[in-house]
Design a protein around this motif. Structure first.
Motif, PDB file in Angstrom:
ATOM      1  N   UNK A  10      34.639  19.784  -6.171  1.00 47.42           N
ATOM      2  CA  UNK A  10      33.417  20.421  -7.208  1.00 47.42           C
ATOM      3  C   UNK A  10      31.953  19.917  -6.835  1.00 47.42           C
ATOM      4  N   UNK A  11      32.553  18.486  -6.587  1.00 50.65           N
ATOM      5  CA  UNK A  11      31.448  17.674  -7.136  1.00 50.65           C
ATOM      6  C   UNK A  11      29.659  17.934  -6.448  1.00 50.65           C
ATOM      7  N   UNK A  12      29.979  18.142  -5.074  1.00 51.55           N
ATOM      8  CA  UNK A  12      28.565  18.701  -4.570  1.00 51.55           C
ATOM      9  C   UNK A  12      28.327  19.916  -5.159  1.00 51.55           C
ATOM     10  N   UNK A  48      26.635  18.258   6.291  1.00 54.54           N
ATOM     11  CA  UNK A  48      27.608  18.679   5.447  1.00 54.54           C
ATOM     12  C   UNK A  48      28.504  19.597   5.032  1.00 54.54           C
ATOM     13  N   UNK A  49      28.538  19.025   3.506  1.00 58.37           N
ATOM     14  CA  UNK A  49      29.363  19.084   2.355  1.00 58.37           C
ATOM     15  C   UNK A  49      27.571  20.296   1.722  1.00 58.37           C
ATOM     16  N   UNK A  50      26.525  19.313   1.350  1.00 62.24           N
ATOM     17  CA  UNK A  50      25.136  19.878   1.130  1.00 62.24           C
ATOM     18  C   UNK A  50      25.167  21.272   1.602  1.00 62.24           C
ATOM     19  N   UNK A  51      24.948  21.388   3.383  1.00 59.72           N
ATOM     20  CA  UNK A  51      24.369  23.203   3.642  1.00 59.72           C
ATOM     21  C   UNK A  51      25.757  24.031   2.761  1.00 59.72           C
ATOM     22  N   UNK A  52      26.825  23.512   3.953  1.00 58.59           N
ATOM     23  CA  UNK A  52      28.817  24.364   3.187  1.00 58.59           C
ATOM     24  C   UNK A  52      28.101  24.931   1.409  1.00 58.59           C
ATOM     25  N   UNK A  53      27.312  24.605   0.897  1.00 57.87           N
ATOM     26  CA  UNK A  53      27.300  24.640  -0.510  1.00 57.87           C
ATOM     27  C   UNK A  53      26.425  25.491  -1.060  1.00 57.87           C
ATOM     28  N   UNK A  54      25.450  24.936  -0.042  1.00 55.97           N
ATOM     29  CA  UNK A  54      23.848  25.212  -0.594  1.00 55.97           C
ATOM     30  C   UNK A  54      23.960  26.929   0.238  1.00 55.97           C
ATOM     31  N   UNK A  55      24.946  27.243   1.084  1.00 55.13           N
ATOM     32  CA  UNK A  55      25.033  28.598   1.010  1.00 55.13           C
ATOM     33  C   UNK A  55      26.153  29.556   0.736  1.00 55.13           C
ATOM     34  N   UNK A  56      26.911  28.195   0.418  1.00 56.29           N
ATOM     35  CA  UNK A  56      27.670  29.288  -1.462  1.00 56.29           C
ATOM     36  C   UNK A  56      27.424  30.162  -1.836  1.00 56.29           C
TER      37      UNK A  56
END
Length: 339
Positions: A10-12, A48-56
């Motif tokens: 969950x670092x990002x 990709x990690x940034x976009x995925x976590x922002x979306x979540x």
């Protein structure tokens, strides 16, 4: 060493939560910050990690995305939530109470309404209002892009440096005072030097060296009378102060009031002390330049409040309705996460 192909756990998400609690950021700003935090991770993986976590986080209701001037800007859920219609007026009233304190930080002239608000604020609450104003201000300025954030960081650094040097000078004089006259237990002390005297000595050294100052210290600024030593109408030392005043003093083992006066004269002229004060004055000049740059942003914030836009963020003095609203939102979020 080849770049990593993933960001573990969950670092990002943790990074995003911490950043967005500071203030709002554009996508590009978040990406740039994330690349600094994860320097060994491939840029595309960070994206990709940034976009995925922002979306979540958006799905959870923890992050809100808005479009400002054609670019996406992300907020922690509490900020847009504070602008709900039902408590907007209450937040505006709170914001207007803080505006005079924001203006004073940046040497902006107070209007009549500001003066009325300031004069009606109990003296014992002024520090609280100053702290509250700073809290809101940080949220605003941190959301205004990298250039303003850098200015804010520089401003804070200079403020801390100036305060540190002031305290260093007073501590230095206090140490010399104890070395010269000896520190004593209160009930055995021969002289009592008031802590406020250290501030007065600092002010004298400073005023004599401030740009444009024509003030000069002279021996006439001292007065010894009936077991007391006065400097510029301030009582700075006594042979036998009232018991309730002794906690405000440095108890000294020996010496006389006239010797103490000579010691103070020495400290006022001491080169190491005057050099340090001159450093402080230079830092203050840099701070003044920094203030000028930040003042442009401050006027925008003030204008916003004048036009019905409450200050961003939360402080210890924010109306209870804000905290209650945030609490309800937080409970809803917890339920979402559990489900």
């Amino acid at each position: 060493m080849s770049p990593r192909t993933q960001i573990k756990g969950e670092k990002m998400k943790k990074f995003l939560i911490e950043k967005l609690r500071e203030g709002s950021y554009t996508y590009e700003e978040l990406k740039k910050e994330a690349e600094k935090v994860f320097p060994r991770v491939a840029s595309d993986t960070v994206r990709k990690s940034l976009e995925r976590n922002l979306s979540e986080l958006e799905d959870y209701g923890l992050v809100v995305k808005e479009v400002e001037k054609g670019e996406k800007r992300y907020y922690w859920y509490i900020y847009p939530n504070l602008y709900a219609n039902e408590d907007r007026e209450e937040k505006l009233r709170h914001s207007r109470k803080l505006i005079p304190f924001i203006k004073m930080m940046f040497d902006i002239e107070l209007n009549e309404e500001d003066k009325r608000i300031f004069d009606s604020t109990p003296a014992e609450l002024e520090k609280l209002y100053e702290a509250a104003a700073k809290t809101h201000l940080r949220v605003h300025l941190r959301s205004e892009g990298e250039e303003v954030r850098n200015l804010l960081a520089k401003y804070k650094e200079l403020m801390d440096k100036i305060e540190s040097k002031r305290e260093e000078l007073k501590r230095r004089i206090e140490d010399k005072l104890k070395d010269r006259f000896g520190e004593s237990e209160t009930d055995k002390a021969k002289l009592f030097f008031y802590h406020s005297g250290l501030d007065e000595i600092y002010d004298i050294i400073y005023c004599a060296r401030a740009p444009g100052s024509k003030w000069m210290h002279s021996g006439k600024d001292f007065r010894i009378s009936s077991g007391t030593l006065w400097l510029n109408s301030l009582l700075i030392a006594e042979e036998q102060p009232d018991p309730e005043d002794r906690s405000k003093c440095i108890p000294l083992r020996g010496g006389s009031l006239s010797e103490l006066r000579e010691f103070i004269e020495e400290q006022i002229m001491d080169k190491s002390n005057t050099d340090l004060v001159e450093e402080i004055i230079k830092d203050e000049e840099s701070l003044s330049e920094c203030k000028k740059e930040l003042r442009k942003e401050i006027y925008i914030i003030i204008d916003g409040v004048d036009n019905g836009v409450p200050l961003k963020g939360r402080c210890s003095l924010c109306p209870k309705i804000i905290r209650e609203t945030a609490s309800k939102q937080g409970e809803q979020t917890k339920m979402q996460l559990k489900s």
